[in-house]
Design an enzyme around this catalytic site. Structure first.
Site, mmCIF file in Angstrom:
data_model
loop_
_atom_site.group_PDB
_atom_site.id
_atom_site.type_symbol
_atom_site.label_atom_id
_atom_site.label_comp_id
_atom_site.label_asym_id
_atom_site.label_seq_id
_atom_site.Cartn_x
_atom_site.Cartn_y
_atom_site.Cartn_z
ATOM 1 N N ASP A 70 -7.407 -6.463 11.161
ATOM 2 C CA ASP A 70 -8.648 -5.714 11.355
ATOM 3 C C ASP A 70 -9.886 -6.609 11.416
ATOM 4 O O ASP A 70 -10.869 -6.281 12.069
ATOM 5 C CB ASP A 70 -8.811 -4.610 10.294
ATOM 6 C CG ASP A 70 -8.684 -5.121 8.886
ATOM 7 O OD1 ASP A 70 -8.409 -6.319 8.701
ATOM 8 O OD2 ASP A 70 -8.861 -4.313 7.962
ATOM 9 N N LYS A 77 0.800 -1.231 0.000
ATOM 10 C CA LYS A 77 0.000 0.000 0.000
ATOM 11 C C LYS A 77 0.832 1.281 0.000
ATOM 12 O O LYS A 77 0.552 2.216 0.728
ATOM 13 C CB LYS A 77 -0.951 -0.002 1.209
ATOM 14 C CG LYS A 77 -1.926 -1.153 1.194
ATOM 15 C CD LYS A 77 -2.924 -1.055 2.308
ATOM 16 C CE LYS A 77 -2.475 -1.841 3.506
ATOM 17 N NZ LYS A 77 -3.498 -1.933 4.534
#
Ligand code: ADP
Ligand code: MG
Length: 496
Positions: free
Chosen positions: A234, A199
């Protein structure tokens, strides 16, 4: 020990630029019943709908394949597309947690810090404070010390503002949960080695190191008395956050930029688990289901997008159902309709030919337009792709959006049913026949009502009215922030 990937974000961020194509003029055969604008695009839409079709037998096959792949991935590392990673989270919040806990969430360009004061069963969450800090661009390609010093310093500033209802008992260190959404080889509940940055991060010196140790060292340099009690992804944090409020949450699914799912598994059902001991007999498995691939109804547009991606052949489920890709698939269909069907006139704007010009929020917004002339569709199309459209073209575009959202939502629903099936096969009655909750989070699920509806319909169609009446699919907004703090509490070194 298994190779761990703590991430629910897609591995693909950039695509090669398209080969420039010259606008093409097509001679149209115009059946009188169809508008001249869309006549040549109708067969393209028909073929798309056929290739994307997800009738119940297709969905059932997906669910069965998902369950089989889960089983194979639990048997041995590399046993299937699904990594089935051990999270080392063996106990979930009960609601009885008490005290002050922090959470740190590093997943992209921002990181969030959070503190919560927990008051046990009766008082629950007494207070919570959250701050979001954006990471300066230069730190994303600097050194590991620079990045972690920046994080620790922001955390130290946040800690300094602690007061009011937030109280740390004397003699205790502060404890934090750490949600870290990059590929990590997890080694215990509170340690894990960074495999690589993704990312847009290219920070030197971190890959190969224990990221908890990196953070601890930086906190030491800041003189901050805090320890990381839980390192999680997450999905797992979302499960923990939702479980705090509801004992019957067994599965968590993220549908955002990327996608992932985790669930509660019995330790006996994990043949590849050898040394790991769990007092509860249960542990959370991070499926990394974005890598699932068996039986997906794919189109030529999916194949072309995949071939041009930086990870061809990988993350196919994610490329079919998650927010990063839905808009791009639609764009590719529209390019075909523009080029061979002249849907937007003779000229095909360069913008339309630019990969990822059309985002999933765009296609979602277009589907919300209920006006007679589809004005919003027209302006979104113009803004994002530079095309001029008349009403017939707009209707066609909305059909394409719906086809792709429908396939995505229904496949995601089939994936959920696959997980439930696997859990039920393990211990009969654990899932079906009583209330059980699937906690959902992520921008795609939250903001795309049609997608959400298709997902729920698919679950209901597969399970039938009786079983599906017990399965609650529930949005757990931002559960992951507080979830990490709760896992810090559950894994606290202090008596609890
Ligand atoms: P992340 O997955 O990056 O952690 P989010 O859970 O916030 O972040 O999800 C963001 C993603 O959600 C975006 O990349 C986009 O694909 C999708 N999304 C955001 N807004 C919308 C919307 N209005 N409609 C459909 N999808 C959306
Ligand atoms: Mg996220």
């Amino acid at each position: 020990m298994s190779t761990n990937t703590i991430t629910s974000s897609p591995a693909v961020r950039s695509f090669r630029s398209p080969t420039p194509r010259s606008p093409r003029v097509t001679m149209l055969l115009r059946p009188t019943t169809v508008s001249s604008t869309t006549a040549a695009s109708v067969p393209i839409l028909t073929k798309l709908q056929k290739d994307c079709a997800t009738p119940v037998p297709v969905l059932r096959n997906i669910a069965d394949n998902m369950a089989a792949d889960m089983r194979a991935g639990l048997a041995v590392d590399g046993g299937s597309d699904l990594k089935m990673i051990l999270s080392f989270v063996d106990s979930l919040p009960t609601g009885n947690e008490r005290g002050l806990f922090y959470a740190l969430d590093l997943g992209g360009t921002n990181f969030r810090v959070l503190r919560t004061q927990l008051g046990g069963r009766d008082e629950r969450v007494i207070d919570t404070e959250v701050e979001q800090v954006s990471i300066p661009q230069d730190l994303m390609s600097g050194t590991s010390e620079e990045l972690f010093d920046f994080i620790a310093s922001a955390l130290a500033k946040f800690v300094k503002k602690e007061g009011g209802k937030f109280v740390l008992p004397t003699g205790r260190s502060r404890e934090t949960g750490f949600t870290f959404s990059f590929p990590v080889k997890q080694t215990s509940i509170d340690s894990g080695i960074l495999i690589k940055w993704t990312k847009g991060f290219s920070v030197s010196g971190t890959p190969g190191k224990d990221i908890v140790a990196c953070l601890n060292e930086a906190m030491g340099r800041q003189g901050l008395d805090m320890r990381v009690s839980a390192l999680v992804n997450d999905t797992v944090a979302t499960l923990a956050g939702a479980r705090y409020w509801d004992d019957e949450v067994m599965v968590a699914v993220i549908l955002g930029t990327g996608t992932n799912a985790c669930y509660v598994e019995s330790v006996e059902a994990i043949p590849k688990l050898q040394s790991h001991k769990s007092t509860s007999g249960k542990t959370i498995i991070n499926t990394e289901w974005g890598a699932f691939s068996k039986g997906l109804p794919l189109t030529e547009y999916d194949r072309a997008m995949d071939a041009e991606s930086i990870n061809p052949g990988e993350q196919l489920f994610e490329k079919t159902i998650s927010g990063m890709y839905l808009g791009e698939i639609v764009r590719r269909v529209l390019v075909r309709m523009a080029e061979t069907g002249s849907l937007f006139g003779k000229h095909v704007p360069e913008k339309l030919q630019t990969p990822f010009a059309l985002g999933t929020p765009n296609i979602s917004s277009m589907q919300q337009d209920t006006s007679e002339d589809l004005e919003a569709v027209g302006s979104i199309l113009y803004e994002a792709t530079g095309v001029d459209s008349n009403l017939d073209a707009r209707k066609m575009v909305v059909e394409v959006c719906d086809t792709i959202a429908k396939r995505g939502g229904r496949l995601a629903g089939a994936g959920i049913v696959g997980i439930l099936q696997k859990m039920e096969e393990e211990s009969k009655g654990v899932v079906f026949g009583k209330r059980m909750v699937v906690a959902m989070d992520g921008g795609l699920y939250e903001h795309y009502p049609q997608y959400k509806r298709y997902l729920k319909n698919a679950v209901a169609e597969l399970l039938g009215p009786e079983l599906s009446s017990h399965v609650v699919i529930e949005h757990s907004k931002d559960g992951s922030g507080i979830g990490a703090a709760l896992l810090a509490a559950t894994n606290s070194i202090y008596e609890h």
